[in-house]
Design a protein around this motif. Structure first.
Motif, PDB file in Angstrom:
ATOM      1  N   PHE A 145       3.267   5.474  -5.766  1.00 56.95           N
ATOM      2  CA  PHE A 145       3.954   6.260  -4.747  1.00 56.95           C
ATOM      3  C   PHE A 145       3.534   5.728  -3.393  1.00 56.95           C
ATOM      4  N   THR A 146       4.483   5.611  -2.478  1.00 52.67           N
ATOM      5  CA  THR A 146       4.169   5.075  -1.160  1.00 52.67           C
ATOM      6  C   THR A 146       4.629   6.032  -0.071  1.00 52.67           C
ATOM      7  N   SER A 147       4.068   5.844   1.111  1.00 50.21           N
ATOM      8  CA  SER A 147       4.443   6.702   2.233  1.00 50.21           C
ATOM      9  C   SER A 147       5.826   6.367   2.767  1.00 50.21           C
ATOM     10  N   GLU A 194      -4.537  -4.566   0.699  1.00 50.98           N
ATOM     11  CA  GLU A 194      -5.243  -3.632   1.569  1.00 50.98           C
ATOM     12  C   GLU A 194      -5.000  -2.187   1.132  1.00 50.98           C
ATOM     13  N   SER A 195      -3.750  -1.873   0.804  1.00 56.96           N
ATOM     14  CA  SER A 195      -3.429  -0.506   0.388  1.00 56.96           C
ATOM     15  C   SER A 195      -4.038  -0.183  -0.969  1.00 56.96           C
ATOM     16  N   LEU A 196      -4.105  -1.154  -1.881  1.00 58.48           N
ATOM     17  CA  LEU A 196      -4.729  -0.928  -3.190  1.00 58.48           C
ATOM     18  C   LEU A 196      -6.234  -0.722  -3.065  1.00 58.48           C
ATOM     19  N   ASN A 197      -6.812  -1.236  -1.992  1.00 59.14           N
ATOM     20  CA  ASN A 197      -8.243  -1.050  -1.743  1.00 59.14           C
ATOM     21  C   ASN A 197      -8.539   0.232  -0.983  1.00 59.14           C
ATOM     22  N   GLY A 198      -7.521   1.077  -0.808  1.00 62.08           N
ATOM     23  CA  GLY A 198      -7.737   2.381  -0.196  1.00 62.08           C
ATOM     24  C   GLY A 198      -7.544   2.429   1.294  1.00 62.08           C
ATOM     25  N   ASN A 199      -7.136   1.325   1.909  1.00 65.34           N
ATOM     26  CA  ASN A 199      -6.852   1.328   3.341  1.00 65.34           C
ATOM     27  C   ASN A 199      -5.376   1.649   3.582  1.00 65.34           C
ATOM     28  N   LYS A 200      -5.018   1.811   4.824  1.00 67.97           N
ATOM     29  CA  LYS A 200      -3.638   2.164   5.177  1.00 67.97           C
ATOM     30  C   LYS A 200      -3.116   1.178   6.217  1.00 67.97           C
ATOM     31  N   PRO A 201      -2.589   0.053   5.751  1.00 67.83           N
ATOM     32  CA  PRO A 201      -2.100  -0.953   6.708  1.00 67.83           C
ATOM     33  C   PRO A 201      -0.880  -0.457   7.462  1.00 67.83           C
ATOM     34  N   SER A 202      -0.617  -1.090   8.578  1.00 69.23           N
ATOM     35  CA  SER A 202       0.560  -0.762   9.384  1.00 69.23           C
ATOM     36  C   SER A 202       1.672  -1.749   9.052  1.00 69.23           C
ATOM     37  N   LEU A 203       2.824  -1.228   8.661  1.00 69.94           N
ATOM     38  CA  LEU A 203       3.990  -2.053   8.371  1.00 69.94           C
ATOM     39  C   LEU A 203       5.125  -1.672   9.306  1.00 69.94           C
ATOM     40  N   ARG A 204       6.019  -2.622   9.545  1.00 69.46           N
ATOM     41  CA  ARG A 204       7.162  -2.373  10.418  1.00 69.46           C
ATOM     42  C   ARG A 204       8.295  -1.708   9.651  1.00 69.46           C
ATOM     43  N   VAL A 205       8.955  -0.774  10.308  1.00 73.26           N
ATOM     44  CA  VAL A 205      10.248  -0.278   9.839  1.00 73.26           C
ATOM     45  C   VAL A 205      11.247  -0.514  10.961  1.00 73.26           C
ATOM     46  N   TYR A 206      12.523  -0.549  10.617  1.00 70.19           N
ATOM     47  CA  TYR A 206      13.548  -0.982  11.561  1.00 70.19           C
ATOM     48  C   TYR A 206      14.675   0.048  11.601  1.00 70.19           C
ATOM     49  N   ASP A 207      14.770   0.746  12.737  1.00 70.90           N
ATOM     50  CA  ASP A 207      15.865   1.695  12.949  1.00 70.90           C
ATOM     51  C   ASP A 207      17.062   0.934  13.513  1.00 70.90           C
ATOM     52  N   CYS A 241       4.639   1.830  11.036  1.00 74.74           N
ATOM     53  CA  CYS A 241       4.400   3.021  10.230  1.00 74.74           C
ATOM     54  C   CYS A 241       3.211   2.778   9.320  1.00 74.74           C
ATOM     55  N   GLU A 242       2.447   3.802   9.126  1.00 77.08           N
ATOM     56  CA  GLU A 242       1.324   3.734   8.199  1.00 77.08           C
ATOM     57  C   GLU A 242       1.843   3.586   6.771  1.00 77.08           C
ATOM     58  N   TYR A 243       1.331   2.586   6.069  1.00 81.97           N
ATOM     59  CA  TYR A 243       1.744   2.363   4.685  1.00 81.97           C
ATOM     60  C   TYR A 243       0.613   2.800   3.760  1.00 81.97           C
ATOM     61  N   ASP A 244       0.862   3.855   3.038  1.00 79.70           N
ATOM     62  CA  ASP A 244      -0.120   4.401   2.118  1.00 79.70           C
ATOM     63  C   ASP A 244       0.386   4.199   0.701  1.00 79.70           C
ATOM     64  N   LEU A 245      -0.530   4.009  -0.223  1.00 83.31           N
ATOM     65  CA  LEU A 245      -0.165   3.759  -1.615  1.00 83.31           C
ATOM     66  C   LEU A 245      -1.092   4.563  -2.514  1.00 83.31           C
TER      67      LEU A 245
END
Length: 532
Positions: free
Chosen positions: A183-185, A233-246, A300-304
């Motif tokens: 599940f992802t943010s 990074e997300s699998l290691n419990g961190n929350k990387p920042s990814l781009r989203v595009y409106d 956006c914060e990417y959480d997994l």
């Protein structure tokens, strides 16, 4: 190489479809290849040898294409499925047979090295246009790696990677082991397989490369590695920042336009990125190839999170999916408002959000969009002067200041972008004015006084604005209360235009010159304007 330059002599068997492929083979830019195909040009002896081979390939691809003198976009499959006698795909084999080479980035990371090898095979497919049947989905055909040595090397590398193997904790007996439910943010949840994981990462790398308006092999490899790093990074419990595009329509910005909005960036839409936008949400295009659209790039914060399949349903109910996508709605409102205020048009318009594209290392390119509603206004491409005005407004307008007059801004956007009826647009504009200046009683008088004293610099101007506001409010009352005879006598088009321009002018004046009035109530604002 310069000493072996000669004139190109290539028959007119392809159009822009083949130009991208030839650019890949010859290591030339697409414009130069187009020049070779149309007016001739200078190529080296070695490149001419490649052109001669490519011509034979393209003639072969044309077999069975009836009544045609050249390949068209819909013939892409004829090139994609063509192979040499040794089994090499034309897209990759032509370069190999002719002695050509594309340099790929090197790395000590075995997973990245395996991905780079796959990118080399996928890269030519990113150069070709969308097939007609795929335009509605934005899907891109890429090679199949099942059973290949390249996939075997990728799987072997992943099995030695502690972070990535968190996706596959239940064993490594099969090459295509199912993962846990993820599940992802970004609101995506699914499972994956070890054998399909590289293609998910490469698809996301292609989307990221195109969002950056890049198209080289090294750009694809770097974007793919960036997606891999985010996944680790997300699998290691961190929350990387990814781009989203409106994605916005109605207002077009040049390809090279960029302006910051906090940590976000408003820009033109790269044409190569449009293939990742749902067809029904793509901005329209004029005869000169200009797109009536722009896009907001935001972080956006990417959480997994991972859960076993037997616990997935219970887990999903407590997982805050889509949380990141709603955090910057205020910035979307700033884009709409700033474009409306910056454009020097008789009839106002504004950039209108129509889609959001996410790029997820596990899910690939995701999309959500709204149904396109009718607009009173035509599409419009901003001029260079308007782009400079827009840049200045984006520096001056903050999301906090816009949110303090949110109702007025929303009604302005509705009046200028979402209404097919001038009467509805008039009502929207007056509601916006009421939210700024309406009192508990004598609303029309309060609105007229507020507008006149905010915008008028002289007594004569204030008197004229007061009468305009009264006329607008009376017309709104006739529309709302169903006084059809009165409405028929009115020029609704002109009155609606006046109402919208008054609301637009008041919002601009408050944001630029009277910020001290923003946090006041409507009654306090009018009182301050009258007494100051």
């Amino acid at each position: 190489m310069e000493n072996n330059v000669q004139e190109a002599n290539f028959s007119n068997t392809v159009n822009l479809l083949g130009a991208s492929l030839l650019a890949y083979i010859l290591n030339l830019s697409e414009p130069r290849v187009v020049a070779l195909l149309t007016d001739g040009g200078k190529v080296t002896k070695e490149q001419q040898a490649v052109l001669d081979q490519a011509e034979q390939v393209l003639h072969t691809a044309m077999k069975g294409q009836t009544n045609k003198s050249k390949l068209d976009f819909e013939d892409r499959a004829a090139l994609r499925n063509l192979s040499f006698s040794n089994g090499l795909s034309v897209l990759n084999g032509l370069r190999t047979i002719s002695g050509g080479n594309l340099p790929k980035l090197d790395t000590e990371d075995p997973v990245k090295r395996a991905l780079a090898e796959m990118c080399l095979d996928c890269y030519p497919h990113t150069l070709l246009p969308e097939e007609q049947e795929e335009i509605h989905t934005g899907f891109m055909h890429l090679p199949t790696f099942f059973g290949s040595k390249k996939l075997t090397r990728f799987i072997s590398a992943v099995r030695m990677d502690a972070a990535l193997m968190k996706l596959f904790p239940n064993g490594i007996d099969g090459d295509f082991t199912d993962s846990q439910q993820y599940f992802t943010s970004f609101g995506n949840g699914s499972g994956t397989q070890l054998g399909t994981l590289p293609m998910s990462i490469i698809y996301s790398g292609i989307g990221l490369m195109h969002a950056r308006n890049e198209s080289s092999l090294s750009a694809l490899q770097l974007a793919t590695w960036e997606m891999l790093d985010s996944l680790r990074e997300s699998l290691n419990g961190n929350k990387p920042s990814l781009r989203v595009y409106d994605i916005f329509d109605l207002v077009g910005l040049p390809d090279d336009f960029q302006a910051p909005i906090g940590a976000s960036i408003l820009s033109g839409i790269p044409k190569v990125f449009l293939r990742h936008v749902p067809f029904s949400a793509r901005p329209r295009q004029d005869s000169e190839g200009n797109f009536f659209g722009c896009m907001l790039q935001r972080n956006c914060e990417y959480d997994l999170a991972l859960a076993p399949f037997d616990a997935a349903e219970k887990f999903q109910k407590n997982w805050p999916v889509n949380k990141s996508l709603n955090e910057d709605m205020e910035h979307q409102m700033v884009v709409a408002l700033a474009t409306s205020l910056a454009l020097n048009r008789e009839r106002t318009t504004a950039a209108r959000w129509i889609a959001t594209v996410t790029i997820d290392p596990l899910y690939g390119v995701g999309k959500n969009w709204t149904d396109r509603s009718i607009s009173l206004n035509s599409n419009y491409v901003a001029s260079s002067d308007e782009c400079e005005a827009l840049r200045g407004l984006l520096e001056a307008i903050s999301p906090a200041s816009v949110s303090s007059i949110e109702l007025a801004v929303k009604r302005l956007m509705s009046a200028t972008t979402n209404r097919s009826d001038f009467e509805d647009s008039l009502v929207d504009s007056v509601i916006g004015l009421e939210s700024l200046f309406g009192g508990r009683s004598e609303v029309s008088l309060s609105v007229a006084s507020g507008v006149a004293n905010l915008l008028g610099k002289t007594q004569s101007q204030r008197s004229d604005l007061f009468e305009q506001s009264k006329r607008v409010y009376n017309a709104r009352s006739a529309v709302v209360h169903g006084s059809s005879k009165r409405v028929m006598k009115l020029d609704i088009f002109e009155i609606q235009k006046t109402a919208t321009n008054l609301l637009r002018g008041c919002i601009l004046e408050l944001l630029q010159n009277r910020p001290e009035l923003l946090e006041m109530t409507a009654e306090e604002r009018v009182k301050e304007l009258i007494t100051s």
